[in-house]
Design a protein around this motif. Structure first.
Motif, PDB file in Angstrom:
ATOM      1  N   LEU A  15     -13.495  38.164  37.811  1.00  0.00           N
ATOM      2  CA  LEU A  15     -14.218  37.389  36.798  1.00  0.00           C
ATOM      3  C   LEU A  15     -13.217  36.666  35.927  1.00  0.00           C
ATOM      4  O   LEU A  15     -12.200  37.241  35.517  1.00  0.00           O
ATOM      5  N   ARG A  16     -13.484  35.411  35.631  1.00  0.00           N
ATOM      6  CA  ARG A  16     -12.609  34.650  34.752  1.00  0.00           C
ATOM      7  C   ARG A  16     -12.866  34.993  33.292  1.00  0.00           C
ATOM      8  O   ARG A  16     -14.004  35.196  32.878  1.00  0.00           O
ATOM      9  N   GLY A  17     -11.779  35.033  32.517  1.00  0.00           N
ATOM     10  CA  GLY A  17     -11.854  35.180  31.077  1.00  0.00           C
ATOM     11  C   GLY A  17     -11.324  33.927  30.409  1.00  0.00           C
ATOM     12  O   GLY A  17     -11.267  32.859  31.030  1.00  0.00           O
ATOM     13  N   PRO A  18     -10.884  34.001  29.146  1.00  0.00           N
ATOM     14  CA  PRO A  18     -10.356  32.829  28.463  1.00  0.00           C
ATOM     15  C   PRO A  18      -9.087  32.300  29.123  1.00  0.00           C
ATOM     16  O   PRO A  18      -8.277  33.068  29.642  1.00  0.00           O
ATOM     17  N   ALA A  19      -8.933  30.979  29.123  1.00  0.00           N
ATOM     18  CA  ALA A  19      -7.744  30.322  29.676  1.00  0.00           C
ATOM     19  C   ALA A  19      -7.478  30.829  31.094  1.00  0.00           C
ATOM     20  O   ALA A  19      -8.356  30.764  31.948  1.00  0.00           O
ATOM     21  N   ASP A  20      -6.279  31.383  31.366  1.00  0.00           N
ATOM     22  CA  ASP A  20      -5.977  31.840  32.726  1.00  0.00           C
ATOM     23  C   ASP A  20      -6.289  33.320  32.925  1.00  0.00           C
ATOM     24  O   ASP A  20      -5.985  33.877  33.986  1.00  0.00           O
ATOM     25  N   THR A  21      -6.908  33.965  31.951  1.00  0.00           N
ATOM     26  CA  THR A  21      -7.173  35.396  32.034  1.00  0.00           C
ATOM     27  C   THR A  21      -8.158  35.709  33.165  1.00  0.00           C
ATOM     28  O   THR A  21      -9.145  34.998  33.359  1.00  0.00           O
ATOM     29  N   VAL A  22      -7.858  36.769  33.900  1.00  0.00           N
ATOM     30  CA  VAL A  22      -8.705  37.222  35.005  1.00  0.00           C
ATOM     31  C   VAL A  22      -8.941  38.712  34.858  1.00  0.00           C
ATOM     32  O   VAL A  22      -8.027  39.470  34.511  1.00  0.00           O
ATOM     33  N   GLU A  81      -2.465  39.529  50.004  1.00  0.00           N
ATOM     34  CA  GLU A  81      -3.809  39.550  50.567  1.00  0.00           C
ATOM     35  C   GLU A  81      -4.852  39.877  49.507  1.00  0.00           C
ATOM     36  O   GLU A  81      -5.916  39.236  49.443  1.00  0.00           O
ATOM     37  N   ILE A  82      -4.564  40.846  48.655  1.00  0.00           N
ATOM     38  CA  ILE A  82      -5.518  41.251  47.620  1.00  0.00           C
ATOM     39  C   ILE A  82      -5.703  40.135  46.597  1.00  0.00           C
ATOM     40  O   ILE A  82      -6.829  39.797  46.207  1.00  0.00           O
ATOM     41  N   LEU A  83      -4.598  39.533  46.163  1.00  0.00           N
ATOM     42  CA  LEU A  83      -4.690  38.469  45.160  1.00  0.00           C
ATOM     43  C   LEU A  83      -5.358  37.222  45.731  1.00  0.00           C
ATOM     44  O   LEU A  83      -6.106  36.532  45.025  1.00  0.00           O
ATOM     45  N   ALA A  84      -5.116  36.928  47.007  1.00  0.00           N
ATOM     46  CA  ALA A  84      -5.779  35.791  47.634  1.00  0.00           C
ATOM     47  C   ALA A  84      -7.287  36.027  47.718  1.00  0.00           C
ATOM     48  O   ALA A  84      -8.085  35.097  47.523  1.00  0.00           O
ATOM     49  N   GLU A  85      -7.682  37.267  48.004  1.00  0.00           N
ATOM     50  CA  GLU A  85      -9.116  37.570  48.028  1.00  0.00           C
ATOM     51  C   GLU A  85      -9.706  37.432  46.637  1.00  0.00           C
ATOM     52  O   GLU A  85     -10.820  36.892  46.478  1.00  0.00           O
ATOM     53  N   ALA A  86      -8.985  37.904  45.614  1.00  0.00           N
ATOM     54  CA  ALA A  86      -9.477  37.763  44.247  1.00  0.00           C
ATOM     55  C   ALA A  86      -9.614  36.294  43.875  1.00  0.00           C
ATOM     56  O   ALA A  86     -10.611  35.872  43.254  1.00  0.00           O
ATOM     57  N   GLU A  87      -8.636  35.483  44.254  1.00  0.00           N
ATOM     58  CA  GLU A  87      -8.692  34.049  43.961  1.00  0.00           C
ATOM     59  C   GLU A  87      -9.892  33.404  44.643  1.00  0.00           C
ATOM     60  O   GLU A  87     -10.579  32.547  44.059  1.00  0.00           O
ATOM     61  N   GLU A  88     -10.173  33.821  45.865  1.00  0.00           N
ATOM     62  CA  GLU A  88     -11.336  33.298  46.584  1.00  0.00           C
ATOM     63  C   GLU A  88     -12.620  33.690  45.881  1.00  0.00           C
ATOM     64  O   GLU A  88     -13.553  32.890  45.773  1.00  0.00           O
ATOM     65  N   ARG A  89     -12.693  34.930  45.396  1.00  0.00           N
ATOM     66  CA  ARG A  89     -13.886  35.365  44.672  1.00  0.00           C
ATOM     67  C   ARG A  89     -14.082  34.536  43.398  1.00  0.00           C
ATOM     68  O   ARG A  89     -15.216  34.235  43.021  1.00  0.00           O
ATOM     69  N   LEU A  90     -12.990  34.181  42.752  1.00  0.00           N
ATOM     70  CA  LEU A  90     -13.084  33.394  41.527  1.00  0.00           C
ATOM     71  C   LEU A  90     -13.615  31.991  41.809  1.00  0.00           C
ATOM     72  O   LEU A  90     -14.231  31.365  40.945  1.00  0.00           O
ATOM     73  N   ARG A  91     -13.359  31.485  43.010  1.00  0.00           N
ATOM     74  CA  ARG A  91     -13.872  30.152  43.366  1.00  0.00           C
ATOM     75  C   ARG A  91     -15.391  30.155  43.544  1.00  0.00           C
ATOM     76  O   ARG A  91     -16.024  29.128  43.505  1.00  0.00           O
TER      77      ARG A  91
END
Length: 294
Positions: free
Chosen positions: A198-205, A284-294
């Motif tokens: 989930l995105r938070g303020p600015a670049d916060t995840v 791999e984990i961070l790429a999956e998280a980035e995909e979820r954020l999209r």
């Protein structure tokens, strides 16, 4: 084995302030030279430590037994694969790459030649946190964990030299400090089997993770927090109650310990727990998280 010749690839603030001094002072390594995309910066680091500045990266690789890389991750990855294919051991910055393909190519090169590799996730090598992580991983019995790493690189008034980093501006805290947090959670709680982001303020995840051990964890990551709110912590909850991770410091000392680990792995042929394979899994984990954020 005679002293390992280690060349430095990269000339940014991290290379200048941490890696170069650690390599120059290490009693069991020879700082074999430096190459960077900015020749004038390479010359300055070389002069400061009495080593050669190379104008060709392949010449530095040829003159070294190992390379330490301090470059943006997607510049680092192909150079790391190139060095490994040439039979050079690797001491890499985190993340190994920001694409799974890039990280996997490094792993393939390392496995093809059998060279040693270390990914410098600071907490895995800092004097106070490294033994704590090993102790908690051995203890087990964890129910959940909570982590946060909030930097203020991009906060108003920041004068951090790392704030000028284009890749950090693009990828944010998820990719810059996320590897640090995962490097603690994975050995203690087990691999990630599911996640949400989930995105938070600015670049916060904000990440919520389920681990193969059955435990869960949360992580808040960012580089844009107000200076007054910046900080990092990991807390574990389980059969022994709440167990907080100790504070850490001394980046040069931590990097020196990473050099020790590379030397040991190169001598014994035994893979280190924080090597490029873990680096690939983190990507791999961070790429999956980035995909979820999209």
């Amino acid at each position: 084995m005679t002293k390992l010749r280690i060349g430095l690839i990269g000339t940014g603030p991290w290379a200048e302030r941490t890696q170069a001094p650690a390599l120059a002072a290490h009693p069991e390594a020879v700082f074999s030279g430096v190459w960077g995309r900015r020749p004038e910066a390479a010359a300055a680091i070389a002069t400061a430590h009495g080593v050669k500045a190379y104008d060709d990266v392949d010449a530095l690789i040829e003159a070294s037994d190992a390379v330490a890389i301090a470059l943006p991750p997607d510049v680092q990855a192909p150079l790391a694969a190139r060095a490994a294919a040439a039979g050079r051991h690797l001491l890499l910055d985190k993340p190994v790459a920001t694409t799974v393909t890039g990280a996997r190519e490094v792993v393939t090169a390392v496995e093809g030649t059998g060279v040693a590799s270390i990914v410098f996730c600071t907490l895995r090598f800092a004097a106070d946190t490294a033994p704590w992580i090993a102790e908690q991983a051995a203890a087990g019995g964890w129910f959940t964990a909570r982590a946060h790493w909030l930097g203020s690189l991009f906060a108003t008034g920041s004068d951090s030299p790392y704030a000028a980093s284009p890749w950090r501006r693009e990828k944010g805290g998820l990719w810059d400090v996320g590897p640090h947090v995962l490097s603690v959670l994975l050995p203690v709680l087990g691999d990630v089997s599911d996640l949400t982001a989930l995105r938070g303020p600015a670049d916060t995840v904000h990440l919520a993770l389920r681990h193969e051990s059955g435990a869960s964890s949360t992580a808040t990551l960012g580089l844009s927090a107000p200076a007054e709110a910046a900080g990092a912590a990991v807390e574990l909850y389980g059969e022994r109650g709440r167990v907080p991770m100790p504070a850490w410091g001394d980046a040069i000392g931590s990097f020196r310990s990473a050099v020790d680990a590379l030397l040991e792995s190169a001598r014994t042929g035994d893979a280190h727990a924080c090597d490029v394979r873990l680096g690939l899994r983190i990507t791999e984990i961070l790429a999956e998280a980035e995909e979820r954020l999209r």
